[in-house]
Design an enzyme around this catalytic site. Structure first.
Site, PDB file in Angstrom:
ATOM      1  N   HIS A  78     -17.251   1.270  25.858  1.00 56.17           N
ATOM      2  CA  HIS A  78     -18.681   1.570  25.714  1.00 56.17           C
ATOM      3  C   HIS A  78     -18.940   2.291  24.393  1.00 56.17           C
ATOM      4  O   HIS A  78     -19.816   1.910  23.632  1.00 56.17           O
ATOM      5  CB  HIS A  78     -19.176   2.421  26.888  1.00 56.17           C
ATOM      6  CG  HIS A  78     -20.610   2.837  26.720  1.00 56.17           C
ATOM      7  ND1 HIS A  78     -21.650   1.953  26.857  1.00 56.17           N
ATOM      8  CD2 HIS A  78     -21.162   4.029  26.403  1.00 56.17           C
ATOM      9  CE1 HIS A  78     -22.791   2.580  26.627  1.00 56.17           C
ATOM     10  NE2 HIS A  78     -22.525   3.847  26.364  1.00 56.17           N
ATOM     11  N   HIS A  96     -12.049  11.789  18.788  1.00 50.09           N
ATOM     12  CA  HIS A  96     -11.028  11.945  19.825  1.00 50.09           C
ATOM     13  C   HIS A  96     -10.453  10.581  20.216  1.00 50.09           C
ATOM     14  O   HIS A  96      -9.240  10.428  20.391  1.00 50.09           O
ATOM     15  CB  HIS A  96     -11.602  12.654  21.053  1.00 50.09           C
ATOM     16  CG  HIS A  96     -10.621  12.780  22.166  1.00 50.09           C
ATOM     17  ND1 HIS A  96      -9.528  13.615  22.109  1.00 50.09           N
ATOM     18  CD2 HIS A  96     -10.552  12.149  23.363  1.00 50.09           C
ATOM     19  CE1 HIS A  96      -8.823  13.492  23.217  1.00 50.09           C
ATOM     20  NE2 HIS A  96      -9.421  12.606  24.002  1.00 50.09           N
ATOM     21  N   HIS A 117     -23.020   1.486  22.814  1.00 47.09           N
ATOM     22  CA  HIS A 117     -23.524   2.851  22.888  1.00 47.09           C
ATOM     23  C   HIS A 117     -24.694   3.127  21.957  1.00 47.09           C
ATOM     24  O   HIS A 117     -25.668   3.728  22.374  1.00 47.09           O
ATOM     25  CB  HIS A 117     -22.411   3.875  22.666  1.00 47.09           C
ATOM     26  CG  HIS A 117     -22.825   5.289  22.956  1.00 47.09           C
ATOM     27  ND1 HIS A 117     -23.131   5.702  24.235  1.00 47.09           N
ATOM     28  CD2 HIS A 117     -22.994   6.357  22.167  1.00 47.09           C
ATOM     29  CE1 HIS A 117     -23.485   6.983  24.194  1.00 47.09           C
ATOM     30  NE2 HIS A 117     -23.406   7.397  22.957  1.00 47.09           N
ATOM     31  N   HIS A 119     -27.976   2.484  19.554  1.00 49.90           N
ATOM     32  CA  HIS A 119     -29.127   1.601  19.498  1.00 49.90           C
ATOM     33  C   HIS A 119     -29.849   1.775  18.166  1.00 49.90           C
ATOM     34  O   HIS A 119     -31.041   1.580  18.074  1.00 49.90           O
ATOM     35  CB  HIS A 119     -30.071   1.898  20.661  1.00 49.90           C
ATOM     36  CG  HIS A 119     -29.418   1.697  21.984  1.00 49.90           C
ATOM     37  ND1 HIS A 119     -29.585   0.574  22.747  1.00 49.90           N
ATOM     38  CD2 HIS A 119     -28.532   2.474  22.674  1.00 49.90           C
ATOM     39  CE1 HIS A 119     -28.874   0.666  23.849  1.00 49.90           C
ATOM     40  NE2 HIS A 119     -28.214   1.806  23.833  1.00 49.90           N
TER      41      HIS A 119
END
Length: 122
Positions: A78, A96, A117, A119
């Protein structure tokens, strides 16, 4: 505000994914073959650092890919490893993820990493 993780409960109860056949974690991380492509779906909302359940599963899954049968390897998540938006909290998640899995993806010559994720498009 973060939902504390319960937002995945309806999805995990309603949908069945290939994880049952490859040792993944329900709708959260799993893999499947379709034609010449082995596709891996990761959960950017779960720990993927070395030593985590997801990382151990990913390492096993990537090691099991037979590139003579599925020469193309796609990994999906995602959240992206890289992004162009200046959102510090999201940048930390991406950093990370890169620190956790990017070397492993390179070691296995992943052909394509797909993510969503964001936009905002430049």
């Amino acid at each position: 505000r973060d939902s504390g993780g319960e937002c995945g409960v309806p999805t995990s109860k309603r949908f069945r994914m290939p994880a049952e056949h490859n040792g993944g974690n329900g709708v959260f991380w799993y893999s499947y073959d379709a034609g010449l492509v082995h596709t891996v779906m990761l959960s950017s909302e779960h720990d993927m650092s070395p030593g985590s359940d997801q990382y151990a599963w990913l390492e096993r899954d990537l090691n099991s890919v037979d590139r003579t049968l599925t020469p193309f390897l796609i990994v999906e998540s995602h959240r992206p490893l890289y992004n162009s938006e200046d959102v510090p909290a999201n940048a930390l998640v991406s950093a990370h993820m890169r620190d956790s899995i990017e070397d492993l993806l390179h070691q296995h010559d992943v052909d394509l990493f797909l993510a969503g994720h964001y936009h905002a498009y430049l």
